[in-house]
Design a protein around this motif. Structure first.
Motif, PDB file in Angstrom:
ATOM      1  N   UNK A 149       0.823  -1.183  -0.230  1.00  0.00           N
ATOM      2  CA  UNK A 149      -0.129  -0.037   0.122  1.00  0.00           C
ATOM      3  C   UNK A 149       0.871   1.235  -0.156  1.00  0.00           C
ATOM      4  N   UNK A 150       1.835   1.183   0.735  1.00  0.00           N
ATOM      5  CA  UNK A 150       2.872   2.408   0.668  1.00  0.00           C
ATOM      6  C   UNK A 150       3.717   2.475  -0.400  1.00  0.00           C
ATOM      7  N   UNK A 151       4.255   1.571  -1.086  1.00  0.00           N
ATOM      8  CA  UNK A 151       4.711   1.512  -2.307  1.00  0.00           C
ATOM      9  C   UNK A 151       4.004   2.133  -3.535  1.00  0.00           C
ATOM     10  N   UNK A 152       2.884   1.698  -3.575  1.00  0.00           N
ATOM     11  CA  UNK A 152       1.771   2.081  -4.665  1.00  0.00           C
ATOM     12  C   UNK A 152       1.496   3.386  -4.290  1.00  0.00           C
ATOM     13  N   UNK A 153       1.489   3.790  -3.027  1.00  0.00           N
ATOM     14  CA  UNK A 153       1.293   5.447  -2.813  1.00  0.00           C
ATOM     15  C   UNK A 153       2.605   6.037  -3.423  1.00  0.00           C
ATOM     16  N   UNK A 154       3.397   5.489  -2.986  1.00  0.00           N
ATOM     17  CA  UNK A 154       4.709   6.400  -3.458  1.00  0.00           C
ATOM     18  C   UNK A 154       4.902   6.428  -4.897  1.00  0.00           C
ATOM     19  N   UNK A 155       4.589   5.410  -5.547  1.00  0.00           N
ATOM     20  CA  UNK A 155       4.815   5.309  -7.077  1.00  0.00           C
ATOM     21  C   UNK A 155       3.777   6.385  -7.642  1.00  0.00           C
TER      22      UNK A 155
END
Length: 197
Positions: free
Chosen positions: A186-192
């Motif tokens: 969830x955090x990685x997709x938000x960052x992308x």
């Protein structure tokens, strides 16, 4: 005339290299020793507590010294890093070898931002008992206690408490646990998505 000038310059260079340069090197080494001693005294005065006979070997780094207590006759080797954010206590007659790193704070890997926030830490004190011997290149993580009379072998990563009189070392690398995969994704997709905006 040019040859005479070159001969004089060569003679002066030889004199400089043979007589003056060795003395300059000795003087610089003397000054470096005095400066280092002054810095060590200055560091000791900033500690929460510094017992008698505390010795520092050459260069070391102490962060947040106001949270660090060193007992009597503590010896700290060269290139040591003490990160006192969470507090570090080292007992009497303890020896830290060269390149030892003691951390008392770590990033909160459960925080809600990627890359990790630089101002969110978990503070956990490190307590090292009396008469402990810590070899070179040891890493001690936050929250660890090392009992009286223990020995930590060179190159060890200390991730758990060490019993009094125990000799520890040679820990093989192993998986401790895994992060929460859904939380990370969830955090990685938000960052992308933020990077693409």
């Amino acid at each position: 005339m040019k040859e005479i000038k070159e001969k004089i310059i060569n003679k002066l260079e030889r004199l400089f290299e043979q007589r003056l340069l060795p003395r300059l090197v000795q003087w610089i080494e003397y000054l470096e020793t005095k400066i280092r001693r002054y810095k060590h005294l200055e560091m000791k005065s900033k500690l929460k507590f510094s017992g008698s006979g505390v010795r520092f070997k050459r260069d070391l780094r102490i962060e947040h010294p106001q949270n660090i207590s060193l007992g009597n006759k503590v010896y700290i080797g060269q290139d040591v890093l003490l990160d006192g954010r969470g507090g570090i206590t080292i007992g009497d007659n303890t020896t830290l070898g060269f390149n030892v790193v003691i951390l008392s704070a770590n990033h909160d890997y459960k925080s809600n931002d990627l890359p990790y926030e630089h101002n969110i830490y978990i503070h956990k004190p490190v307590v090292i008992g009396r008469n402990v011997w810590i070899g070179g290149n040891v890493l001690i993580v936050p929250g660890v206690s090392i009992g009286d009379g223990a020995i930590v072998a060179a190159g060890t990563v200390v991730t758990a408490n060490v019993d009094p009189l125990a000799i520890v070392g040679n820990q093989p690398m192993r998986i401790i646990k895994y992060r929460d995969k859904e939380h990370y994704e969830r955090l990685a997709s938000k960052q992308v998505s933020e990077d693409n905006s």
